[in-house]
Structure formats: C-alpha cells, structure tokens
Design a protein around this motif. Structure first.
Motif, PDB file in Angstrom:
ATOM      1  N   MET A   1       0.755  -1.065  -0.243  1.00 33.34           N
ATOM      2  CA  MET A   1       0.082   0.216   0.248  1.00 33.34           C
ATOM      3  C   MET A   1       0.787   1.420  -0.020  1.00 33.34           C
ATOM      4  O   MET A   1       1.826   1.333   0.751  1.00 33.34           O
ATOM      5  CB  MET A   1      -0.940   0.293   1.358  1.00 33.34           C
ATOM      6  CG  MET A   1      -1.716   1.271   1.191  1.00 33.34           C
ATOM      7  SD  MET A   1      -2.844   1.243   2.720  1.00 33.34           S
ATOM      8  CE  MET A   1      -3.860  -0.267   2.617  1.00 33.34           C
ATOM      9  N   ALA A   2       0.634   2.303  -1.072  1.00 31.83           N
ATOM     10  CA  ALA A   2       1.495   3.426  -1.213  1.00 31.83           C
ATOM     11  C   ALA A   2       1.115   4.147   0.294  1.00 31.83           C
ATOM     12  O   ALA A   2       0.019   4.388   0.657  1.00 31.83           O
ATOM     13  CB  ALA A   2       1.160   3.932  -2.433  1.00 31.83           C
ATOM     14  N   PRO A   3       2.302   5.020   0.669  1.00 32.50           N
ATOM     15  CA  PRO A   3       1.902   6.015   1.845  1.00 32.50           C
ATOM     16  C   PRO A   3       1.034   6.811   1.556  1.00 32.50           C
ATOM     17  O   PRO A   3       1.035   7.448   0.362  1.00 32.50           O
ATOM     18  CB  PRO A   3       3.308   6.437   2.077  1.00 32.50           C
ATOM     19  CG  PRO A   3       4.523   5.567   1.496  1.00 32.50           C
ATOM     20  CD  PRO A   3       3.809   4.820   0.118  1.00 32.50           C
ATOM     21  N   ARG A   4       0.193   7.329   2.496  1.00 36.52           N
ATOM     22  CA  ARG A   4      -0.749   8.268   2.536  1.00 36.52           C
ATOM     23  C   ARG A   4      -0.170   9.672   2.601  1.00 36.52           C
ATOM     24  O   ARG A   4       0.540   9.743   3.306  1.00 36.52           O
ATOM     25  CB  ARG A   4      -1.967   8.219   3.428  1.00 36.52           C
ATOM     26  CG  ARG A   4      -2.969   6.932   3.032  1.00 36.52           C
ATOM     27  CD  ARG A   4      -4.118   7.062   3.746  1.00 36.52           C
ATOM     28  NE  ARG A   4      -4.723   8.472   3.775  1.00 36.52           N
ATOM     29  CZ  ARG A   4      -6.015   8.639   4.112  1.00 36.52           C
ATOM     30  NH1 ARG A   4      -6.989   7.412   4.012  1.00 36.52           N
ATOM     31  NH2 ARG A   4      -6.716   9.899   4.128  1.00 36.52           N
ATOM     32  N   PRO A   5      -0.742  10.562   1.923  1.00 32.66           N
ATOM     33  CA  PRO A   5      -0.230  12.029   2.256  1.00 32.66           C
ATOM     34  C   PRO A   5      -0.724  12.357   3.727  1.00 32.66           C
ATOM     35  O   PRO A   5      -1.713  11.912   3.951  1.00 32.66           O
ATOM     36  CB  PRO A   5      -0.809  12.963   1.245  1.00 32.66           C
ATOM     37  CG  PRO A   5      -2.118  12.062   0.680  1.00 32.66           C
ATOM     38  CD  PRO A   5      -1.449  10.569   0.787  1.00 32.66           C
ATOM     39  N   LEU A   7      -2.496  14.068   6.758  1.00 31.74           N
ATOM     40  CA  LEU A   7      -3.631  15.262   6.989  1.00 31.74           C
ATOM     41  C   LEU A   7      -3.162  16.344   7.725  1.00 31.74           C
ATOM     42  O   LEU A   7      -2.497  16.206   8.832  1.00 31.74           O
ATOM     43  CB  LEU A   7      -4.406  14.159   7.623  1.00 31.74           C
ATOM     44  CG  LEU A   7      -6.058  14.936   8.071  1.00 31.74           C
ATOM     45  CD1 LEU A   7      -6.755  15.300   6.750  1.00 31.74           C
ATOM     46  CD2 LEU A   7      -6.835  14.107   9.044  1.00 31.74           C
ATOM     47  N   TYR A  39       1.171   6.960  13.748  1.00 33.88           N
ATOM     48  CA  TYR A  39       1.590   8.661  13.574  1.00 33.88           C
ATOM     49  C   TYR A  39       0.842   9.187  14.604  1.00 33.88           C
ATOM     50  O   TYR A  39       0.733  10.627  14.531  1.00 33.88           O
ATOM     51  CB  TYR A  39       1.088   8.915  12.313  1.00 33.88           C
ATOM     52  CG  TYR A  39       1.692   8.182  11.103  1.00 33.88           C
ATOM     53  CD1 TYR A  39       3.097   8.315  10.834  1.00 33.88           C
ATOM     54  CD2 TYR A  39       0.729   7.031  10.415  1.00 33.88           C
ATOM     55  CE1 TYR A  39       3.631   7.447   9.844  1.00 33.88           C
ATOM     56  CE2 TYR A  39       1.519   6.573   9.293  1.00 33.88           C
ATOM     57  CZ  TYR A  39       2.829   6.630   8.826  1.00 33.88           C
ATOM     58  OH  TYR A  39       3.384   5.954   7.860  1.00 33.88           O
ATOM     59  N   GLY A 131     -11.969  10.995   3.666  1.00 34.21           N
ATOM     60  CA  GLY A 131     -11.095   9.917   3.875  1.00 34.21           C
ATOM     61  C   GLY A 131     -10.350   9.546   5.262  1.00 34.21           C
ATOM     62  O   GLY A 131      -9.272   8.668   5.070  1.00 34.21           O
ATOM     63  N   ALA A 132     -10.801  10.189   6.236  1.00 29.11           N
ATOM     64  CA  ALA A 132      -9.946   9.874   7.507  1.00 29.11           C
ATOM     65  C   ALA A 132     -10.920  10.494   8.604  1.00 29.11           C
ATOM     66  O   ALA A 132     -11.910  10.793   8.413  1.00 29.11           O
ATOM     67  CB  ALA A 132      -8.731  10.773   7.568  1.00 29.11           C
ATOM     68  N   ASP A 178      -7.973   5.613   8.932  1.00 29.84           N
ATOM     69  CA  ASP A 178      -8.924   5.615   7.593  1.00 29.84           C
ATOM     70  C   ASP A 178     -10.027   5.019   7.648  1.00 29.84           C
ATOM     71  O   ASP A 178     -10.859   4.918   6.488  1.00 29.84           O
ATOM     72  CB  ASP A 178      -8.050   4.917   6.454  1.00 29.84           C
ATOM     73  CG  ASP A 178      -7.854   3.533   6.896  1.00 29.84           C
ATOM     74  OD1 ASP A 178      -8.287   2.913   7.749  1.00 29.84           O
ATOM     75  OD2 ASP A 178      -7.108   2.955   5.813  1.00 29.84           O
ATOM     76  N   HIS A 186      -6.279   1.678   9.529  1.00 24.10           N
ATOM     77  CA  HIS A 186      -4.844   2.065   9.449  1.00 24.10           C
ATOM     78  C   HIS A 186      -4.561   3.330   9.546  1.00 24.10           C
ATOM     79  O   HIS A 186      -5.370   4.189   9.513  1.00 24.10           O
ATOM     80  CB  HIS A 186      -4.372   1.763   7.592  1.00 24.10           C
ATOM     81  CG  HIS A 186      -4.747   0.444   7.167  1.00 24.10           C
ATOM     82  ND1 HIS A 186      -5.932   0.009   6.564  1.00 24.10           N
ATOM     83  CD2 HIS A 186      -3.912  -0.694   7.317  1.00 24.10           C
ATOM     84  CE1 HIS A 186      -5.964  -1.398   6.287  1.00 24.10           C
ATOM     85  NE2 HIS A 186      -4.532  -1.737   6.728  1.00 24.10           N
ATOM     86  N   VAL A 188      -2.835   7.198   9.555  1.00 21.24           N
ATOM     87  CA  VAL A 188      -3.076   7.976   8.764  1.00 21.24           C
ATOM     88  C   VAL A 188      -1.896   9.098   9.224  1.00 21.24           C
ATOM     89  O   VAL A 188      -2.089   9.790  10.270  1.00 21.24           O
ATOM     90  CB  VAL A 188      -4.324   8.970   8.341  1.00 21.24           C
ATOM     91  CG1 VAL A 188      -4.024  10.167   7.523  1.00 21.24           C
ATOM     92  CG2 VAL A 188      -5.426   7.810   7.602  1.00 21.24           C
TER      93      VAL A 188
END
Length: 206
Positions: A1-5, A7, A39, A131-132, A178, A186, A188
């Motif tokens: 899974m690509a890292p999320r930008p 928030l 995080y 999205g979060a 998320d 997961h 964010v």
C-alpha cells in the motif's frame, strides 16, 4: 500500500503544550502499530515556564491528583472541520503516575489494551473528514460539548484536557485513521500547521 499524504490539522488547543511521542522522531511513535497508532502524537499542557507539575519526593512515591497539573481542564479544540462520529465522556479521571507509581501503572497496561481501543482512549471525540477520522483522547470526565452527528468548525471547543484512559498525566492524544472502527483501521500521517513538531518541543498556539 502506497503511503498516504499527511492530513493537515490545526493545533487542538491554545497556550503552551509540550510534544511527546512524536512521529517526527520515530514511527511507530508510541512503540507499536496496534490500534492504528503509528503516527499518533501527544501534547502535554505546561505552564509559562514550559514545565508540567513540579516533581517532589511525594510525587515519586504515590499517585497525584490530576488537578495538580497545569492545563488540566484546558479547552481542547477541533483541529479540523468535520462531522462528529463519537463523543464519549463517562470515564473517570484517574490519578497521575510518576516515579514508582508509574511502574505499577505500566504493568497494568496490557489489561487496558486487551479491553480495546476505547479503554486506552478514555474519554474521546472522533471527527470524520474526507477519507479519514481524527481522534482526540484522554479528555476530562463530563467535559465534552459536542454530540454525534454534529458538524464542528476548526477551533470549536470539543471538551477539556483530562487524565482518562491509558494516561499517566493530563494530556491530549491525537491520531488519524482511515476508518471509524479503530481496531480495523490503518494509521494516517498527520501534520500541524504544515509540519510535525518534535519530541520536547514547546508548541505555543493562539
């Protein structure tokens, strides 16, 4: 899974707060990936000198009332505009633990973890954004001023800084995930005012 930008959030408080367990220094920030906490970040309210309650001989050998700590009861603010998904404030504020009492308290952490995320979070608010979901935890008993289904704006008072849940002294824990079920979500990444403060940094917010 690509890292999320990350928030982007506003700081959820005013005044002086000390940064602890920052993802700017290590990931996972709290030493575990459980409960989507990779995080997460903690903010400890401090006085004008940048310190929490003075350490005394008594504080090293027995629990202390949370009211002794500067910032206990300070307003906790919405760091983002969104929809309140959950608001829970029926948990008691327990004593603060430093020195020898903190060792005994740490030995009971597995019981709180086994009871699930809510037992760790104590009194908390969940805010849904696109999205979060943003969680603010360890709030003061009976202090929450918002309710599920309510829309909040940045800077709106959510509740007050407390010492509920898995907490050794009054502070605010912030994390983003998320999905609304923390146990299956997961983590964010977060930023505050465009950056992530480091451990030991004093944040001064207006």
């Amino acid at each position: 899974m690509a890292p999320r930008p990350p928030l982007d959030l506003a700081y959820p408080f005013a005044g002086r707060w000390l940064v602890r367990n920052s993802p700017a220094d290590r990931v996972p920030s709290h030493g575990t990936t459980r409960f989507a906490s990779s995080y997460a970040i903690d903010f400890v309210p401090v006085g004008a000198a940048g310190r929490t309650a003075p350490v005394t001989v008594a504080s090293l050998v027995r629990p202390e009332p949370p009211e002794r700590f500067p910032g206990y009861g300070r307003p906790v603010l919405a760091p983002v505009e969104g929809l309140v998904l959950a608001a829970h404030d029926t948990e008691p504020d327990h004593p603060a633990y430093r020195g020898l009492p903190s060792i005994g308290y740490a030995l009971t952490q597995h019981r709180r973890a086994a009871a699930g995320w809510a037992a760790l979070a104590g009194n908390h608010v969940l805010i849904a954004v696109t999205g979060a979901v943003v969680a603010l935890c360890h709030l003061q008993h009976g202090s929450i001023e918002v309710r599920p289904g309510q829309r909040v704006r940045v800077g709106e008072v959510l509740g007050r800084c407390g010492n509920s849940g898995n907490s050794t002294k009054p502070h605010v824990h912030v994390q983003a995930v998320d999905g609304p079920v923390i146990e299956h979500a997961h983590a964010v990444p977060l930023r505050f005012a465009g950056s992530v403060p480091r451990n030991g940094e004093i944040v001064i917010a207006e």
